[in-house]
Design an enzyme around this catalytic site. Structure first.
Site, PDB file in Angstrom:
ATOM      1  N   ASP A  32      -6.789  -1.176  -5.006  1.00  0.00           N
ATOM      2  CA  ASP A  32      -7.942  -0.878  -4.152  1.00  0.00           C
ATOM      3  C   ASP A  32      -8.819   0.192  -4.796  1.00  0.00           C
ATOM      4  O   ASP A  32     -10.050   0.114  -4.755  1.00  0.00           O
ATOM      5  CB  ASP A  32      -7.481  -0.385  -2.776  1.00  0.00           C
TER       6      ASP A  32
ATOM      7  N   ASP B 205       0.855  -1.186   0.000  1.00  0.00           N
ATOM      8  CA  ASP B 205       0.000   0.000   0.000  1.00  0.00           C
ATOM      9  C   ASP B 205       0.890   1.234   0.000  1.00  0.00           C
ATOM     10  O   ASP B 205       1.996   1.215   0.557  1.00  0.00           O
ATOM     11  CB  ASP B 205      -0.912   0.015   1.223  1.00  0.00           C
TER      12      ASP B 205
END
EC number: 3.4.23.36
Length: 164
Positions: free
Chosen positions: A141, A123
């Site tokens: 995402d 991330d």
């Protein structure tokens, strides 16, 4: 009875490849240029921040001992197969649905690659307001969320618009 792939929603699978290239490319750049926890401000309220997610959204089940890696991998594979079948059964002209499905598949496969290759999801997008930080996320995402939002939007469109 077989039909041409170009006449089905599978015509939109190129978008899966685009999402994968952008997602995996961005993660590669982070892995090559950042140490875990490094942060680089981009704009007010937006940083690049290298984080590892061993769970799902909002680090759900991140501290569960490792079984969640395979659980979430199975979910990603299952959802990708189901959506690919739905694309095959839909017409290529049903753009909104097929784009949504392709975005979700691309995002799911991007995070699946991370889970299987690294054991965690990379991330890097840190959105914040003042001292409050949203959960760090990645481009996969984002693709999944945009795809899901398009599916919801499609539900509100008149029937004629849904067929296009």
């Amino acid at each position: 009875m077989s039909q041409s792939i170009c006449s089905t929603g599978l015509r939109w699978l190129w978008l899966v490849v685009v999402v994968l290239i952008i997602d995996l490319g961005s993660k590669y750049l982070i892995l090559q240029n950042f140490a875990l926890g490094d942060t680089v401000p981009l704009f007010p309220s937006l940083n690049l921040h290298y984080a590892r997610n061993y769970g799902a959204a909002f680090s759900f089940l991140a501290d569960s001992g490792g079984w969640q890696r395979w659980f979430f991998a199975g979910i990603a594979i299952g959802i990708s197969v189901i959506l690919a079948v739905m694309m095959y059964r839909s017409k290529a002209t049903q753009k909104l649905n097929n784009i949504a499905y392709a975005l979700i598949i691309g995002g799911a496969l991007g995070n699946l690659f991370d889970r299987l290759w690294h054991g965690f999801v990379v991330d890097m997008i840190d959105f914040y307001v003042g001292d409050w930080h949203f959960a760090t996320f990645n481009l996969a995402d984002t693709a999944i969320c945009v795809g899901a939002a398009l599916i919801v939007l499609e539900g509100f469109l008149p029937s004629k618009a849904k067929k296009q």
